[in-house]
Design a protein around this motif. Sequence first.
Motif, mmCIF file in Angstrom:
data_model
loop_
_atom_site.group_PDB
_atom_site.id
_atom_site.type_symbol
_atom_site.label_atom_id
_atom_site.label_comp_id
_atom_site.label_asym_id
_atom_site.label_seq_id
_atom_site.Cartn_x
_atom_site.Cartn_y
_atom_site.Cartn_z
ATOM 1 N N GLN A 85 -8.224 -16.023 0.918
ATOM 2 C CA GLN A 85 -9.059 -16.840 -0.182
ATOM 3 C C GLN A 85 -9.570 -15.188 -0.750
ATOM 4 O O GLN A 85 -10.179 -15.188 -1.937
ATOM 5 N N VAL A 86 -9.933 -14.329 -0.340
ATOM 6 C CA VAL A 86 -10.409 -12.775 -0.441
ATOM 7 C C VAL A 86 -9.830 -12.144 -0.826
ATOM 8 O O VAL A 86 -8.135 -12.061 -0.112
ATOM 9 N N GLU A 87 -9.462 -11.124 -1.294
ATOM 10 C CA GLU A 87 -8.758 -9.334 -1.834
ATOM 11 C C GLU A 87 -9.570 -8.447 -2.567
ATOM 12 O O GLU A 87 -10.506 -8.820 -2.416
ATOM 13 N N VAL A 88 -8.972 -7.532 -1.979
ATOM 14 C CA VAL A 88 -9.438 -6.015 -2.940
ATOM 15 C C VAL A 88 -8.800 -5.185 -3.549
ATOM 16 O O VAL A 88 -7.496 -5.228 -3.435
ATOM 17 N N ILE A 89 -9.108 -5.512 -5.014
ATOM 18 C CA ILE A 89 -8.131 -4.427 -5.604
ATOM 19 C C ILE A 89 -8.789 -3.042 -5.972
ATOM 20 O O ILE A 89 -10.042 -2.490 -5.794
ATOM 21 N N ALA A 90 -7.770 -2.128 -5.283
ATOM 22 C CA ALA A 90 -8.198 -1.177 -4.792
ATOM 23 C C ALA A 90 -8.230 -0.361 -6.248
ATOM 24 O O ALA A 90 -7.562 0.305 -7.500
ATOM 25 N N GLY A 91 -9.695 1.082 -6.069
ATOM 26 C CA GLY A 91 -9.378 2.052 -7.026
ATOM 27 C C GLY A 91 -9.299 3.183 -7.179
ATOM 28 O O GLY A 91 -8.718 3.739 -7.400
ATOM 29 N N ASP A 92 -9.132 2.887 -5.642
ATOM 30 C CA ASP A 92 -9.632 4.967 -4.656
ATOM 31 C C ASP A 92 -8.284 4.795 -2.867
ATOM 32 O O ASP A 92 -8.630 3.305 -2.866
ATOM 33 N N ILE A 93 -7.359 5.393 -3.059
ATOM 34 C CA ILE A 93 -6.902 5.085 -1.922
ATOM 35 C C ILE A 93 -6.802 6.642 -1.383
ATOM 36 O O ILE A 93 -5.891 7.878 -2.053
ATOM 37 N N GLU A 94 -6.269 6.277 -0.293
ATOM 38 C CA GLU A 94 -6.720 7.902 0.322
ATOM 39 C C GLU A 94 -5.901 7.595 1.481
ATOM 40 O O GLU A 94 -6.121 6.528 2.281
ATOM 41 N N VAL A 95 -4.505 8.414 1.717
ATOM 42 C CA VAL A 95 -3.490 8.483 2.588
ATOM 43 C C VAL A 95 -3.612 9.523 3.782
ATOM 44 O O VAL A 95 -3.584 10.505 3.666
ATOM 45 N N TYR A 96 -4.320 9.120 4.948
ATOM 46 C CA TYR A 96 -4.559 9.281 6.184
ATOM 47 C C TYR A 96 -3.168 10.126 6.575
ATOM 48 O O TYR A 96 -3.276 11.099 7.161
ATOM 49 N N GLY A 97 -2.532 9.288 7.015
ATOM 50 C CA GLY A 97 -1.217 9.304 8.514
ATOM 51 C C GLY A 97 0.152 8.316 7.931
ATOM 52 O O GLY A 97 0.198 7.258 7.203
ATOM 53 N N ILE A 98 1.081 8.780 7.237
ATOM 54 C CA ILE A 98 2.452 7.881 6.927
ATOM 55 C C ILE A 98 3.153 7.592 8.173
ATOM 56 O O ILE A 98 3.050 8.097 9.077
ATOM 57 N N ALA A 99 4.088 6.752 7.742
ATOM 58 C CA ALA A 99 5.333 6.639 8.838
ATOM 59 C C ALA A 99 6.344 6.101 8.543
ATOM 60 O O ALA A 99 6.606 5.418 7.486
ATOM 61 N N ASP A 100 7.429 6.943 8.907
ATOM 62 C CA ASP A 100 8.864 6.739 8.569
ATOM 63 C C ASP A 100 9.331 5.463 8.380
ATOM 64 O O ASP A 100 9.452 5.271 9.727
ATOM 65 N N PRO A 101 9.748 4.613 7.626
ATOM 66 C CA PRO A 101 10.060 3.613 8.060
ATOM 67 C C PRO A 101 11.236 3.459 8.851
ATOM 68 O O PRO A 101 12.012 2.316 9.694
ATOM 69 N N GLN A 102 12.055 4.847 8.762
ATOM 70 C CA GLN A 102 13.017 4.960 9.904
ATOM 71 C C GLN A 102 12.818 5.130 10.815
ATOM 72 O O GLN A 102 14.086 4.930 11.637
ATOM 73 N N GLU A 103 11.640 5.500 11.302
ATOM 74 C CA GLU A 103 11.954 5.347 13.044
ATOM 75 C C GLU A 103 10.757 4.842 13.504
ATOM 76 O O GLU A 103 10.514 4.561 14.753
ATOM 77 N N TYR A 104 9.401 4.314 12.155
ATOM 78 C CA TYR A 104 8.881 3.102 12.688
ATOM 79 C C TYR A 104 9.018 2.458 13.424
ATOM 80 O O TYR A 104 9.658 1.327 12.835
ATOM 81 N N PRO A 105 8.797 1.561 14.797
ATOM 82 C CA PRO A 105 9.318 0.784 15.819
ATOM 83 C C PRO A 105 8.955 -0.485 15.213
ATOM 84 O O PRO A 105 9.603 -2.411 15.819
ATOM 85 N N LEU A 106 7.968 -1.010 14.959
ATOM 86 C CA LEU A 106 6.609 -1.914 14.217
ATOM 87 C C LEU A 106 7.621 -2.076 12.722
ATOM 88 O O LEU A 106 6.130 -2.315 12.122
ATOM 89 N N GLN A 107 8.258 -2.878 12.583
ATOM 90 C CA GLN A 107 9.116 -3.318 11.312
ATOM 91 C C GLN A 107 8.683 -4.954 11.170
ATOM 92 O O GLN A 107 8.528 -5.270 12.277
ATOM 93 N N LYS A 108 8.938 -5.398 10.387
ATOM 94 C CA LYS A 108 8.481 -6.802 10.126
ATOM 95 C C LYS A 108 9.696 -7.977 11.256
ATOM 96 O O LYS A 108 10.633 -8.175 9.838
ATOM 97 N N LYS A 109 9.193 -7.706 11.533
ATOM 98 C CA LYS A 109 10.604 -8.602 12.694
ATOM 99 C C LYS A 109 9.280 -8.927 13.906
ATOM 100 O O LYS A 109 9.074 -8.428 14.801
ATOM 101 N N GLU A 110 10.449 -9.733 14.581
ATOM 102 C CA GLU A 110 10.059 -10.464 15.873
ATOM 103 C C GLU A 110 10.411 -8.920 17.090
ATOM 104 O O GLU A 110 11.991 -9.710 16.764
ATOM 105 N N HIS A 111 9.306 -8.877 17.572
ATOM 106 C CA HIS A 111 10.058 -8.034 19.524
ATOM 107 C C HIS A 111 9.524 -8.795 20.136
ATOM 108 O O HIS A 111 8.881 -9.319 20.676
ATOM 109 N N SER A 112 10.716 -8.501 21.580
ATOM 110 C CA SER A 112 10.438 -8.908 22.532
ATOM 111 C C SER A 112 9.431 -8.501 23.504
ATOM 112 O O SER A 112 8.990 -7.283 22.988
ATOM 113 N N LEU A 113 8.535 -8.943 24.104
ATOM 114 C CA LEU A 113 7.474 -8.782 25.631
ATOM 115 C C LEU A 113 7.921 -7.219 26.180
ATOM 116 O O LEU A 113 6.964 -5.982 26.657
ATOM 117 N N GLU A 114 9.335 -7.417 25.961
ATOM 118 C CA GLU A 114 9.992 -6.112 27.052
ATOM 119 C C GLU A 114 10.059 -5.352 26.412
ATOM 120 O O GLU A 114 9.925 -4.469 27.026
#
Length: 447
Positions: A85-114
């Motif tokens: 219903q709503v969104e924000v049109i970005a006017g300014d962006i500050e990057v605090y901390g990056i996450a290397d996609p090759q290492e970050y374990p929470l990618q867009k897929k289902e992960h088991s609770l275990e």
Amino acid sequence: MKIRIVDLLKSDIYGIDVYVRGWVRTHRQSKNISFIALNDGSTVHNLQIVIEHVKFEKNMLKTITTGSAIGIKGKFIQSAGDKQQVEVIAGDIEVYGIADPQEYPLQKKEHSLEYLREIAHLRLRTNTFGAIFRMRHNMAFAIHRYFNERGFFYFNTPIITTSDSEGAGELFEVKTELKDDFFGSPANLTVSGQLEGELGALALGAIYTFSPTFRAENSNTFRHLSEFWMIEPEVAFNDINDNMDLAEDFLKYLIRYALENCESDLAFLNDNVDNGLMDKLYFVANNEFMRLPYSKAIEILQESGRQFDYPIKPGIDLCAEHERHLVEEYFRRPVIITDYPKEIKTFYMKQNEDGKTVRAMDVLFPKIGEIIGGSEREADYTKLLQRMKELNMNTEKLWWYLESRKFGTVPHSGFGLGFERLMLFITGMTNIRDVIPFPRTPRNANF
């Protein structure tokens, strides 16, 4: 202005400049525009950020990957899309901390609770665990609110103790490198604050504890933790009936509080974890608890025709399968069982006139089994001392507990509610390791 996403999503004041910060859940790109789903932990819902590529440096945009932490200053508007219903049109962006996609374990897929238990430092960022731990906060707040509104005093009992309140013997010993005992005698981590809590009630009238407790039980089941939190009220001049009334009112209050104050998280958990969660909560909130003596419960179980894994006979301690049959199949509502044989209960419970049973009470819930255990406490010095001797207990160690029955003793009662057991019921989760941020179990004390 700086604002939490949960508050912004409730706003209908469009066209204003806002400042939001959080972690990137997803980053979708087209030729000229990027869409970021941003979450700051305040809600299960993400905020869509719209980034027009022409306004920003290309290499900077490449660093905004799933898991990155960013701040966005922009215009808050109604969305033209049909997914939000709503969104924000970005006017300014500050990057605090990056996450290397090759290492970050929470990618867009289902992960088991275990798997998520293995990365407990990051599982908090998932929708499921975000919902669980926001609800854990709300339940803790509701517990303090309930007792405060009813004149109870929050009472701090020791974590290090030289006594075992339950006689279970499954204790973590507290040691140092010193040759002699640091406290002058062997000390352990507490399994309950009850005994000291009784002293508080016998001076302040009505108290409650809410603190961590520990049990060195070598169990790896989905219902056991080595470190867990207990809520233990104790009330002077309350008998067993008052105790049952308090337990039922308390549990219903907490469930209603969750239904009224955790709508978004409950809806998410109902849709994604337990499709019957909402029905289960309303079931408990809207039904009177059935109360019956242990002997009647045994009779019902014996006549059920069910083949239980643990056969039914008088004198046994009920197992989860027995408790759930009574709640889910026979009575179809929460159950409080009273008047247990004294042989299967602890020493401090008040003995009934028959000399065979005690004024114990266990509250049983659907899918959980026992969620509360309590009793009227033995207020008679002679009977308490005799029971301790029957069990070959060290009465010298508990001289102070016995002495409380010599100076102005009164009827008093209390119970213990395992916080994680409550959270299992409230969230619909099935493994107790998933309702505490960093579970402690045998051979597992990571994080």
